[in-house]
Every structure is written in C-alpha cells, then in structure tokens.
Design an enzyme around this catalytic site. Structure first.
Site, short mmCIF file in Angstrom:
data_model
loop_
_atom_site.label_atom_id
_atom_site.label_comp_id
_atom_site.label_asym_id
_atom_site.label_seq_id
_atom_site.Cartn_x
_atom_site.Cartn_y
_atom_site.Cartn_z
N GLY A 1 0.82 -1.20 0.00
CA GLY A 1 0.00 0.00 0.00
C GLY A 1 0.85 1.25 0.00
O GLY A 1 1.97 1.25 0.52
N GLY B 1 0.29 5.28 0.95
CA GLY B 1 -0.65 6.26 1.48
C GLY B 1 -0.01 7.62 1.45
O GLY B 1 1.12 7.79 0.99
N GLY B 2 -0.75 8.58 1.93
CA GLY B 2 -0.24 9.94 1.98
C GLY B 2 0.91 10.05 2.97
O GLY B 2 1.66 11.01 2.95
N GLY C 1 3.15 7.50 3.67
CA GLY C 1 4.27 6.59 3.48
C GLY C 1 3.91 5.36 2.68
O GLY C 1 2.80 5.25 2.14
N THR C 2 4.84 4.45 2.62
CA THR C 2 4.67 3.21 1.87
C THR C 2 4.57 2.07 2.87
O THR C 2 5.29 2.07 3.86
CB THR C 2 5.89 2.96 0.97
OG1 THR C 2 6.20 4.19 0.33
CG2 THR C 2 5.62 1.89 -0.06
N VAL C 3 3.69 1.11 2.57
CA VAL C 3 3.54 -0.01 3.50
C VAL C 3 4.04 -1.29 2.82
O VAL C 3 3.69 -1.59 1.69
CB VAL C 3 2.07 -0.19 3.92
CG1 VAL C 3 1.95 -1.29 4.96
CG2 VAL C 3 1.52 1.10 4.47
N ASP D 1 -8.21 11.00 9.91
CA ASP D 1 -8.26 10.49 8.54
C ASP D 1 -9.13 9.24 8.50
O ASP D 1 -8.71 8.20 8.00
CB ASP D 1 -6.84 10.21 8.02
CG ASP D 1 -6.81 10.16 6.51
OD1 ASP D 1 -7.81 10.56 5.87
OD2 ASP D 1 -5.78 9.73 5.95
#
Ligand SMILES: *[C@@H]1O[C@H](CO)[C@@H](O)[C@H](O)[C@H]1NC(C)=O
Ligand SMILES: *[C@@H]1O[C@H](CO)[C@@H](O)[C@H](O)[C@H]1NC(C)=O
Ligand SMILES: *[C@@H]1O[C@H](CO)[C@@H](O)[C@H](O)[C@H]1NC(C)=O
Ligand SMILES: *[C@@H]1O[C@H](CO)[C@@H](O)[C@H](O)[C@H]1NC(C)=O
Ligand SMILES: *[C@@H]1O[C@H](CO)[C@@H](O)[C@H](O)[C@H]1NC(C)=O
Ligand SMILES: *[C@@H]1O[C@H](CO)[C@@H](O)[C@H](O)[C@H]1NC(C)=O
Ligand SMILES: *[C@@H]1O[C@H](CO)[C@@H](O)[C@H](O)[C@H]1NC(C)=O
Ligand SMILES: *[C@@H]1O[C@H](CO)[C@@H](O)[C@H](O)[C@H]1NC(C)=O
Ligand SMILES: *[C@@H]1O[C@H](CO)[C@@H](O)[C@H](O)[C@H]1NC(C)=O
Length: 757
Positions: free
Chosen positions: A420, A422-423, A425-427, A538
């Site tokens: 994933g 997201g705003g 970071g990266t998962v 969020d």
C-alpha cells in the site's frame, strides 16, 4: 661506485697487512742472518753461514771486505741483489767492452753453477755503432754460440727505447744456460763513429731493467748489469719423484711445484693457500692471517666467514645451501625455506588483504552506525527510549526494532513487498524472524519539530491495546525516516470490499453494521477512552482494515493528533481526504473530535450505499455522495440510493435509524453532531436489537473473554507521574456501557487497579 672504491681500498689494506705478515714470518733459518748489505732478505734455502743454507749451492758469501758488506753467490764474484721465493735471483753480471782507443777487449765470463740464466727475463744486448758481440755457453754438454751486430753512422740514426740494430742490438737467449762468456767487438773500419761511440759493449741483462738510450752510445756503461737467474731444488727429479726423497725440500703445509717459465729444472716449494712463510723451513708456513678479519675472504651475503687454519670457510646461514663463496655457487635458499618464504610472503599478503579489508569494513560499519545513531537521535529515539524505559519493562509495549531486522523482514524493502501507498508513506509486508507477518510502514520525511509528537503518538499507540485498532508492534528509528511496524491484517481494506464489485461478494448488512459499530467503538475509545484523547483525522473506508472474520481494524494514525486534556480544539493545517473532510474544519482549521464524527458519518453512508464518496462518473448532482445522500434523505427517497440487496423488510427500520444517525454525523456544525461515544452506543444498540438475545449473550461472552485475555497483557506501568492522571482518567472510561445492559470491557478493572499500586 662507492662500493667498488671501498672494496679496492679494503684490498689494498689487506695486501699491506699481508706484506707485513709475510715480513714478520720466518724467512731465514732461525738464528741465521737474513740480510747482507743492500740485500735485505736472504730466505732459506739460501744462507750466509754453515747450517743456514740447504747446501753449498745456496751459499751467499756475505763479504765484509766491502762496506756495506756485499753478498756474493758462493765462491764466485757474482753479486746478488735480490732473492725471491719464486725461484729468481737478481745478480750482477759483468759487461764486456771493446774501446777503439784503448784497443783492448775485456770478455766477461759468467758461471752460475747449478742455477741457470733465465731465458724469459734476460736478453743478450750489444751497444755500439759498427759493433758486434758474441755469446757463448754450454747447455748441458752442447756448445752454444750466438752473435749480434749493431751499427749506426750518425747519432741521429738511433731511436731511444728501440733496440733493433741501430746502435743497439738484442737477442733472446736459450733455455738452460749455466755458463756463459760474452764478448764485445768493433769493426776497425768503423773508426769514424768512435767520435760519438768510443766503445762497444756486450752483456746479458734483465730486459725490464734496460731501456736503450742514445746517450748509452757515448757515455760509459756500468761495469755490471742486473741479470735474472732461475734457481730451484735440483737433483731429485720432478715433484712426483722428489716427494719420495728423504731430502724433499717442501715442509709442512707446503706444496711442490714446477714453474713453467723456469729453466732451472727441478722443483720449487710454496705454502699452501692461506699460509704464509717459508715453505723450505719446518713450520715455515704459518696461518697467521685471519682472512675473515682482514676482509680478504669473499663469502656470499648469506654466509658466515669462519677462519680455519691456513684458510677460511664460508658457511651458508640456516636455510641456505651452497659453498658460500662469492665467486662460487654462493648460497641458494634450499627448497624448504624457499617454499617457506613463498608461503610466508603469500600468507603475509593474504593477511594484509584480510586486515585491510577488515579495517575498511569496520570503517564503513562505524560510519553506518554513526549514521544510524544520527537518525535514531534525529527521529527522537532517545526520547522514545526514555518514554519506553519509564514503563517497567515486563510488558508487551512497542519495541524498537533495528534496521537489519526490518531489512531482513522485507527482503531489503523489495518493491514486490509493497502492499500500500498512502499519503504518509509506503507499506510493506514483511516477516519477522518468528515468521509472523507484519506490515511495515515507511513514513515520509518527518518534520523535525513534530518529532516529539511523533514519539508521543508512537508511545500512545503502542499502548492502545484495542482489538479494533491495528496493533503497533514497534518502530525503527535508525533509518532516515522512521519505520513503523504493525500487525499484519489479512483481508484488505473496507474500501476494497465495498467498491471492488468484481470479486468481492457483497458484505451482508449485519457485518456492515458490526464494522460500523466496531469502528465507532474505536473512535469513541480514542476520543475519550485513551490516555490522551486522540483525533484520528483520517477516518475513511480505506483506513479500516478487515481480517478474515471481517473484524474492523482501524489503521493509519499518521495524521492523528494528540489533544492535550485541557484543550478541546486544535488549530492545525487542514489535512484529510477529499469527501471525508469535515467542512467546518476545512473552513476554520479548528480541529476537534467532531471532525472524526463527520468522517465516520461519510463512512456510514458509504457502508449503506456501497457508493464511492466522490465519483465524477455520476451525474453532477450525485457526484458528492454526502450531498446526494442528504438530499435523498430529505426527499424521503433514501432507500433508492442504498445498495441493492442490503435493504429488506427486516432491517428497514434499522436502515432508517442508521441513515438518521449518519445525517446527524454529517451536520455542518460540529457542535450539533453527536459524540463518537453516542454514535458507538447507538450502533451497538441497533446491532444487538437486530439479534436474538441468546445469540447476543453467546457472542458477548466470547468477546468479553477474548478482550479479557487480550487486556491481561496490559502493562504494569509503574509510577509514571506524568501519565498517571491520564491513566486515572482512562480508568474512568475503562468501562464503557452500552444499552441493553451489556458491558464492553476495554480494560479489566483489576488490571486498572494494579496500575495505581
Ligand atoms: C767469501 O769470499 C772470500 C773472497 O772473496 C773468501 O775469502 C771467503 O772464504 C769466502 N767465504 C766463504 C764462506 O766461502
Ligand atoms: C726483488 O724482486 C722482487 C720481484 O721482482 C721485487 O718485488 C722486490 O722488490 C725486489 N727486492 C729488492 C730488494 O729489490
Ligand atoms: C766445444 O768447444 C770446445 C772448444 O771451444 C771444443 O774443445 C769442444 O770439443 C766442443 N764440444 C763439442 C761437443 O763440440
Ligand atoms: C724507454 O725510454 C724512452 C725515452 O727515454 C721512453 O720513452 C720509454 O717509455 C722507455 N721505455 C720503457 C719500457 O721504460
Ligand atoms: C773516416 O773519416 C775520414 C775523415 O775524417 C774520411 O776521410 C773517411 O772517408 C771516413 N771513412 C769512412 C769509412 O767513412
Ligand atoms: C743507458 O743510458 C741511461 C740514460 O743515460 C742510463 O740510465 C742507463 O743506466 C744506461 N744503461 C746502462 C746499461 O748503463
Ligand atoms: C745441493 O743442491 C743442489 C740443488 O738442489 C743439488 O743440485 C746438489 O746436488 C746438492 N749438493 C749436494 C752436495 O747435496
Ligand atoms: C735423493 O736426492 C739426492 C740428492 O739430494 C740424490 O742423490 C738421491 O739420488 C735422491 N734419491 C732418490 C731416491 O731419488
Ligand atoms: C716426473 O719425472 C718422471 C720421470 O722422469 C716422469 O715419468 C713423470 O712424468 C714426471 N712427472 C711430471 C709431472 O712431469
């Protein structure tokens, strides 16, 4: 250059030393005089007195009639001027002359007995213009006779240094002459030359001692000239024969030899190599030179010089083979030591390589560690460590991971592991050493000023032990940006399930209601139940993860704000997701808990309608789901926009209530919205009403037990003075009652009690 100069200097010194040694050595027989007048060395076998010479042949008659005394050979009148051990005598022989004026000839006789006139050293010489000379002698029994004519007309005809017939004539003499008579003559017809050449001369002279000069024609020639005579031990045959003779003349350490340029016959003696002295005397040859010390010895660099009697030995040092001589084979390293050397050099090289690369690696490692430490500090690591260490360590709070662990877990942050973006970071999906799946979030660059807040978030989140919150397992601060490690939730996001119609079967309404209730419960807990209120900020369907049982797990606290206890609203930069964003917050930038309520309302609508929050594919009035929903609700046509198949007769009322709840959540004014706690209670109530009582009890007992076991991990926080108030207040919220008489236990009371001890 310098070396060779030094070498030659050393040799000169050595030779000088040798000379001194030789002079000091025995020359004459002990007790015998060894010099006579100008003859300063009379070596044995020669001697001046009885018992001092080998036999009569070697008698030197040192005549004291003269002053200084003159040495004569035997009983003759032959004056001896030099005796060498190499078998040479220099004697003075008479010169024969014939002068015009005097008209008398003086022939010269020369007998030297057992010795012989050296044929190599001497020349029969005639000097004069219009002159001739005879030489007669005996070689054994043979008569020998030869002559030489010399002429010149003018003095200018002669050349200095040249004895080739003009004023000077020379011939060789044969081998083995022992007795000679020389005679000078003049052709009487040549009287005219007597003006400048009054006499003719004839003599046998040692060639090296004579250099013809035109002045020799006019001036008087000396009465006697040096002549070389060979001497040897004769009468015993050659060396081989003599060695067996009792009278063998060579003594200890001496060797016999027969010189080639010698006409005396017989043999001579000399000391062996390394010995000095007189070989004809017993103990005459002495090793009184230390070749090693004198530096004559020429040993190889890898050899030791050892002085032995009469000579020296070069001994190759350990590991070398050979004769050790400089001009010989020298010293060569033997096979074993050669391999040892090669091995040693090789090993040394390898060692050097290893050591240097080790140093290099260490250096790089140190730099990496430094960098890690820097990042750790920069990311608030110490602060966090402090915070974590305040809690006595037995508990299962967040861990600080080191970067290697996480690199291993994610296969060095492999692109394929990304689950994933997201705003914030990266998962990545990763597996820890114990093979537990985890989600690792790589944050975006953090603002330095927010570090403390980040730390707080991490600490607080790590303490949220809520079954519907994605559990934060820990973080890593050694990288430039902090890495967060979460439990891995298996079944994707709610968003995917609602909107991905292709492969996801529609979630039944009951499940949707449960997800809503669970999410509301989490938000309620965050807003009031947690130590410090947290605004998620969020809330959206893509931040609600689902596990295999469709249990909601609220995630992504990247934007979350901790709200200090005494502050009800917070002024921040507006942040959130389009469609879910609270319009009031958007206007005023004042963040309150009610912003989450609005966002949750949007999620509720999403759950009911199954439609995307914002979609430009829809007609303009339907683009904003919220507006469309509110409009439909007002118009009484709410059921038309709900997702197909969700509404049925059984849940119509329930739907209407949820829709009403959503409408309240979506009120423009935050104040008018219900709190999350109210929302959660209402949803939970609806859920329970929906089911049979019996089922409810079953589920709740199970759930309660589950939560109990979960909370039994809750930490023994010890005395955390700063946080005590917060936790005390948490205790107040620990029991959240829901209608229907059921209690959802977030924290077990007894555990709460423990914290206060
Ligand atoms: C040495 O020579 C002289 C004469 O020149 C002679 O009288 C004397 O006896 C000689 N001595 C020996 C030892 O022959
Ligand atoms: C004797 O002759 C040798 C060899 O020629 C020479 O080296 C030496 O100097 C001579 N000795 C004397 C006293 O003339
Ligand atoms: C050598 O010469 C002498 C006279 O000078 C003579 O008496 C003798 O016979 C000669 N010997 C030989 C072998 O010719
Ligand atoms: C002999 O003497 C001449 C001149 O006197 C000289 O040039 C020459 O070198 C001399 N030779 C030797 C061998 O001494
Ligand atoms: C010798 O000298 C005289 C005059 O001094 C001369 O007359 C005569 O011819 C000369 N003889 C020879 C052989 O040159
Ligand atoms: C020949 O003349 C030279 C130079 O004058 C002199 O030294 C030398 O002794 C003379 N030779 C002889 C054999 O007298
Ligand atoms: C003396 O020595 C010489 C030379 O070695 C030899 O020729 C001669 O025979 C010897 N004389 C005696 C009497 O031994
Ligand atoms: C040994 O030498 C002497 C002279 O020195 C000689 O008379 C004799 O014959 C020699 N003996 C032998 C066996 O050669
Ligand atoms: C020594 O003399 C003997 C007999 O004269 C001879 O057979 C032998 O070859 C000689 N040895 C040498 C080395 O000249």
């Amino acid at each position: 250059m310098g070396l060779s100069t030094e070498m030659s200097l050393r040799l000169v010194v050595a030779q000088l030393l040798l000379l001194m040694v030789a002079n000091a050595a025995l020359i004459a027989k002990p007790g015998c005089r060894k010099e006579c007048g100008e003859l300063d060395s009379i070596p044995y076998p020669f001697g001046t007195e009885a018992g001092c010479y080998l036999n009569e042949t070697f008698l030197i008659n040192c005549s004291t009639r003269y002053s200084p005394p003159r040495p004569f050979l035997r009983k003759s009148n032959i004056l001896v001027t030099n005796i060498t051990m190499e078998g040479r005598l220099q004697v003075q022989s008479l010169v024969s002359k014939d002068c015009y004026r005097k008209n008398n000839k003086t022939p010269a006789n020369f007998r030297i007995g057992q010795f012989s006139i050296s044929e190599t050293q001497n020349k029969f010489t005639v000097i004069g213009c219009n002159s001739y000379g005879y030489i007669r002698g005996k070689i054994g029994e043979k008569n020998y006779s030869a002559g030489c004519i010399s002429s010149c007309e003018r003095p200018e005809d002669v050349t200095d240094g040249s004895c080739s017939g003009f004023g000077c004539c020379q011939i060789d003499i044969p081998e083995g002459l022992k007795r000679i008579r020389v005679e000078a003559n003049s052709f009487k017809s040549g009287q005219n030359v007597s003006q400048f050449n009054p006499c003719s001369y004839a003599f046998v002279i040692e060639a090296s001692q004579f250099n013809f000069s035109s002045s020799n024609l006019s001036s008087t020639i000396a009465k006697r000239v040096p002549t070389a005579v060979d001497w040897a031990i004769t009468g015993q045959g050659n060396c081989t024969e003599a060695k067996n003779n009792q009278s063998y003349a060579c003594k200890e350490n001496a060797v016999c030899y027969e010189p080639a340029d010698h006409s005396a016959g017989g043999y001579l003696c000399k000391c062996q190599d390394g010995y000095q002295g007189n070989p004809y005397l017993s103990n005459g040859c002495k090793d009184n030179i230390d070749e090693c010390k004198l530096g004559i010895a020429q040993c190889h660099d890898h050899a030791d010089c050892v002085d032995i009697e009469g000579s020296y030995r070069c001994e190759c040092s350990k590991g070398y083979n050979g004769d050790g001589k400089q001009d010989g084979k020298g010293c060569i390293p033997n096979q074993l030591s050669m391999t040892m050397i090669v091995l040693g050099v090789g090993l040394g090289f390898v060692m050097l390589l290893v050591v240097s690369s080790w140093i290099y690696i260490m250096f790089k490692k140190r730099r990496l560690i430094k960098l890690k430490e820097k990042f750790f500090q920069q990311n608030g690591g110490f602060l966090l460590q402090q915070q974590l260490s305040k809690r006595s360590g037995t508990c299962d709070t967040a861990r600080i991971f080191n970067v290697e662990e996480l690199k291993n877990a994610t296969n060095n942050f492999d692109e394929k592991r990304i689950i994933g973006r997201g705003g914030y970071g990266t998962v990545y999906k990763g597996f820890l050493i114990d093979n537990n799946p985890v989600a690792i979030k790589k944050s975006k660059i953090v603002d330095q000023s927010q570090i403390e807040q980040f730390i707080n978030e991490v600490t607080v989140l790590s303490q949220i032990n809520h079954r519907n919150v994605v559990k934060l397992l820990g973080c890593c601060l050694e990288t430039e940006v902090p890495l967060l490690v979460y439990e891995y939730v298996t079944n994707g996001t709610l968003f995917e399930h609602i909107h991905n119609n292709d492969n996801a079967p529609t979630i039944p309404w009951e499940t949707r209601l449960r997800i809503a209730a669970e999410t509301a419960g989490v938000l309620s807990y965050l807003h009031s139940g947690a130590a410090t209120p947290i605004i998620h900020r969020d809330v959206k369907s893509s931040n609600i993860l689902l596990d295999d049982n469709f249990t909601a797990k609220v995630s992504d606290f990247g934007a979350s704000k901790l709200v200090p206890m005494d502050v009800t609203q917070l002024s921040t930069m507006v942040q959130g997701t389009l469609g879910y964003l609270d319009p009031e917050y958007l206007h005023t930038s004042q963040l309150t808990e009610k912003s989450d309520v609005y966002s949750f309302g949007v999620v509720l609508v999403e759950l009911m309608t199954g439609k995307k929050v914002v979609s430009f594919d829809r007609p303009e009035e339907e683009r904003s789901l919220v507006r469309h929903f509110l409009f439909s609700l007002k118009g009484g046509s709410v059921f038309e926009i709900l997702e197909n198949g969700t509404v049925n007769d059984d849940n119509k009322d329930e739907m209407r209530e949820v829709a009403e709840l959503a409408r309240r959540c979506l009120r423009v004014k935050g104040e008018e919205r219900p709190t999350m706690k109210e929302v959660a209670m209402e949803l939970e109530g609806l859920r329970r009403m929906n089911k049979h009582l019996w089922d409810n009890v079953e589920v709740n007992i199970e759930e309660t037990e589950h939560l109990l076991s979960e909370t039994s991990y809750a930490c023994n926080y010890g005395d955390v003075s700063n946080s005590t108030a917060a936790y005390n207040s948490m205790k107040d919220h620990a029991l959240v009652s829901f209608d229907g008489g059921h209690t959802m236990t977030l924290f077990e009371p007894s555990t709460t009690q423990k914290w206060q001890e």
